[in-house]
Design a protein around this motif. Sequence first.
Motif, PDB file in Angstrom:
ATOM      1  N   LEU A  36       4.266   8.677   1.719  1.00  0.00           N
ATOM      2  CA  LEU A  36       4.413   7.340   2.303  1.00  0.00           C
ATOM      3  C   LEU A  36       3.796   7.300   3.695  1.00  0.00           C
ATOM      4  CD1 LEU A  36       8.127   6.399   1.500  1.00  0.00           C
ATOM      5  CD2 LEU A  36       6.076   5.492   0.433  1.00  0.00           C
ATOM      6  N   LYS A  37       3.090   6.222   3.999  1.00  0.00           N
ATOM      7  CA  LYS A  37       2.538   6.017   5.338  1.00  0.00           C
ATOM      8  C   LYS A  37       3.372   5.022   6.130  1.00  0.00           C
ATOM      9  CE  LYS A  37      -2.012   7.662   4.589  1.00  0.00           C
ATOM     10  NZ  LYS A  37      -3.428   7.405   4.585  1.00  0.00           N
ATOM     11  N   VAL A  52      12.255   2.131  -0.566  1.00  0.00           N
ATOM     12  CA  VAL A  52      10.830   2.458  -0.646  1.00  0.00           C
ATOM     13  C   VAL A  52      10.698   3.915  -1.068  1.00  0.00           C
ATOM     14  CG1 VAL A  52       8.639   2.587   0.608  1.00  0.00           C
ATOM     15  CG2 VAL A  52      10.335   0.869   1.263  1.00  0.00           C
ATOM     16  N   GLU A  57       7.545   6.730  -3.120  1.00  0.00           N
ATOM     17  CA  GLU A  57       6.130   6.850  -3.472  1.00  0.00           C
ATOM     18  C   GLU A  57       5.797   5.944  -4.656  1.00  0.00           C
ATOM     19  OE1 GLU A  57       3.060  10.274  -5.047  1.00  0.00           O
ATOM     20  OE2 GLU A  57       4.760  10.874  -3.797  1.00  0.00           O
ATOM     21  N   ALA A 102       2.950   0.582   1.963  1.00  0.00           N
ATOM     22  CA  ALA A 102       3.757   1.796   2.128  1.00  0.00           C
ATOM     23  C   ALA A 102       2.917   3.038   1.878  1.00  0.00           C
ATOM     24  CB  ALA A 102       4.958   1.766   1.183  1.00  0.00           C
ATOM     25  N   MET A 103       1.936   2.917   0.973  1.00  0.00           N
ATOM     26  CA  MET A 103       1.109   4.065   0.612  1.00  0.00           C
ATOM     27  C   MET A 103      -0.151   4.195   1.459  1.00  0.00           C
ATOM     28  SD  MET A 103       3.004   5.415  -1.625  1.00  0.00           S
ATOM     29  CE  MET A 103       1.895   6.754  -2.017  1.00  0.00           C
ATOM     30  N   ALA A 162       7.504   3.505   6.171  1.00  0.00           N
ATOM     31  CA  ALA A 162       8.862   3.520   5.643  1.00  0.00           C
ATOM     32  C   ALA A 162       9.433   2.096   5.673  1.00  0.00           C
ATOM     33  CB  ALA A 162       9.729   4.462   6.467  1.00  0.00           C
TER      34      ALA A 162
END
Length: 139
Positions: A3-4, A30, A32, A71-72, A6
């Motif tokens: 995750l990049k 949240v 992956e 998020a990714m 949160a």
Amino acid sequence: MALKMARDDLTEFLAAEFPQVAQDFVIEDVAENRIRVRLATQDRHLRPGGTVSGPSMFALADVGVYLAILAMIGPKALAVTTNCSIDFMRKPAAGADLIAECRLLKLGRVLAVGEVLMMSEGGDAPVARASLTYSIPPE
């Protein structure tokens, strides 16, 4: 892929970039390639008869997949929807919040494909299913 962004990062991003609708959505979880988002239903989301309107359900699906992508990949405000298909399967419970379970099926460099299952809070049967494709801006 880790995750990049949160939950708190996504909530702050939504408030900063989309203040006009940020209060409508609550990010509940949240992970992956997955996210769960709640539409905090208000009168403005309802159609005659008191159930959540189709446009509000579209917004939930769209925001859900958008946030799952961010998020990714991180905060890329210019990722845009290029396609959406929704199957409305049953009437949502009157006045109930809607919960969207979103899953990314493909996350490429240029396109992302996601699916969403929407349920009325407390319900056990889906009210709608959506499939969305997003274009991801180049680096």
